[in-house]
Enzyme design. Structure first.
Site, PDB file in Angstrom:
ATOM      1  N   LYS A   1     -62.670  21.263  10.770  1.00  0.00           N
ATOM      2  CA  LYS A   1     -63.545  21.100   9.604  1.00  0.00           C
ATOM      3  C   LYS A   1     -64.391  22.354   9.399  1.00  0.00           C
ATOM      4  O   LYS A   1     -64.868  22.948  10.368  1.00  0.00           O
ATOM      5  CB  LYS A   1     -64.435  19.867   9.788  1.00  0.00           C
TER       6      LYS A   1
ATOM      7  N   VAL B   1     -71.406  15.946  19.421  1.00  0.00           N
ATOM      8  CA  VAL B   1     -72.619  16.766  19.231  1.00  0.00           C
ATOM      9  C   VAL B   1     -72.605  17.455  17.871  1.00  0.00           C
ATOM     10  O   VAL B   1     -71.549  17.683  17.304  1.00  0.00           O
ATOM     11  CB  VAL B   1     -72.705  17.822  20.343  1.00  0.00           C
TER      12      VAL B   1
ATOM     13  N   GLN C   1     -84.169  -0.257   8.838  1.00  0.00           N
ATOM     14  CA  GLN C   1     -83.889  -0.918   7.550  1.00  0.00           C
ATOM     15  C   GLN C   1     -82.602  -1.747   7.604  1.00  0.00           C
ATOM     16  O   GLN C   1     -81.769  -1.701   6.691  1.00  0.00           O
ATOM     17  CB  GLN C   1     -83.823   0.129   6.427  1.00  0.00           C
TER      18      GLN C   1
ATOM     19  N   ASP D   1     -66.816  17.665  17.749  1.00  0.00           N
ATOM     20  CA  ASP D   1     -67.193  19.046  18.101  1.00  0.00           C
ATOM     21  C   ASP D   1     -67.589  19.266  19.561  1.00  0.00           C
ATOM     22  O   ASP D   1     -68.549  20.001  19.838  1.00  0.00           O
ATOM     23  CB  ASP D   1     -68.340  19.514  17.190  1.00  0.00           C
TER      24      ASP D   1
ATOM     25  N   CYS E   1     -73.829  17.492  13.126  1.00  0.00           N
ATOM     26  CA  CYS E   1     -72.459  17.108  12.763  1.00  0.00           C
ATOM     27  C   CYS E   1     -72.182  15.620  12.959  1.00  0.00           C
ATOM     28  O   CYS E   1     -71.426  15.017  12.194  1.00  0.00           O
ATOM     29  CB  CYS E   1     -71.465  17.955  13.532  1.00  0.00           C
TER      30      CYS E   1
ATOM     31  N   LYS F   1     -70.316  20.628   8.463  1.00  0.00           N
ATOM     32  CA  LYS F   1     -70.921  19.758   9.475  1.00  0.00           C
ATOM     33  C   LYS F   1     -70.271  18.367   9.430  1.00  0.00           C
ATOM     34  O   LYS F   1     -70.019  17.767  10.470  1.00  0.00           O
ATOM     35  CB  LYS F   1     -72.444  19.649   9.249  1.00  0.00           C
TER      36      LYS F   1
END
Ligand code: TIU
Length: 222
Positions: free
Chosen positions: A131, A159, A204, A26, A164, A134
């Site tokens: 698309k 971005v 994690q 994007d 997104c 997002k």
């Protein structure tokens, strides 16, 4: 070609260029250009523009490699038949999706503001994914394109980091792709969201994947 390795967090990232896609999310005029839709809403586009140069360097390196380059754009059909009513009315904004903005109709395909910025304009042969949401996987043929090229790894730029970009990273991670974010090639209007999203990504044991930067990738591809 064998696997390449690069320094990343939380640990070294390995990828095979031939089985890797660079996804540039994007980088559209309405999100990034002074005088575009985002700036008309009061967003500070300079926060996003700092990613342009690093992405350009990565794009040039990828163009001289076996990496598949894919661009995405968020937007809708001119009749808005693919725009969920919930998305259109969200936020009670005065100027909605489909209304006239400073660079044409907001988030409508074919309008000047919907197109990709000149600096990162796609070359012939580089797929563009249009698309409606997002995430780049939802209601697009991205997964089919990746499958047909036997892609296993996704290097993600664009971005905004927490919207997104990260929605796409989460979608890709759940589909089994090894995803790498380049921290200087993603950006947000909200620096604290950007920073936290990078931390979430690599926490994690790399819950959503890896984080590195443009110089490290460019060197690895050279
Ligand atoms: N590309 C993308 O992130 N679209 C957005 O709507 N981002 C916002 O930050 N609003």
């Amino acid at each position: 070609m064998a696997k390449l390795k690069l320094a990343a967090k939380p640990y070294e990232y390995e990828f095979e260029p031939k089985k890797t896609a660079l996804i540039i999310i994007d980088m559209q005029r309405d999100f990034l250009e002074p005088g575009g839709f985002a700036e008309s809403l009061g967003d500070d586009v300079s926060q996003l523009r700092r990613a342009i140069e690093p992405i350009k360097n990565v794009l040039e390196a990828a163009r001289s490699s076996e990496v598949l380059i894919i661009h995405t754009r968020e937007g809708h059909r001119p009749d808005l038949s693919d725009a969920p009513p919930a998305k259109i009315i969200r936020g009670h904004a005065k100027v909605k999706i489909g209304d006239m903005g400073p660079m044409g109709r907001i988030l409508v395909r074919g309008e000047p503001g919907h197109d990709i910025i000149e600096e990162l304009y796609p070359q012939k042969g580089e797929p563009i994914i249009d698309k409606p949401g997002k995430g780049s996987f939802y209601q697009t043929d991205l997964e089919l394109i990746l499958h047909n090229r036997d892609i296993k790894s996704l290097i993600i730029c664009g971005v905004t980091t927490e919207v997104c970009v990260h929605t796409t990273m989460r979608e890709g991670n759940d589909r089994g792709y090894e995803c790498l974010l380049l921290q200087d090639c993603v950006a947000s209007y909200f620096p604290e969201f950007h920073k936290t999203t990078l931390e979430i990504t690599r926490a994690q044991g790399g819950i959503f994947g890896w984080v590195s930067d443009s110089n490290t990738l460019v060197k690895a591809l050279a």
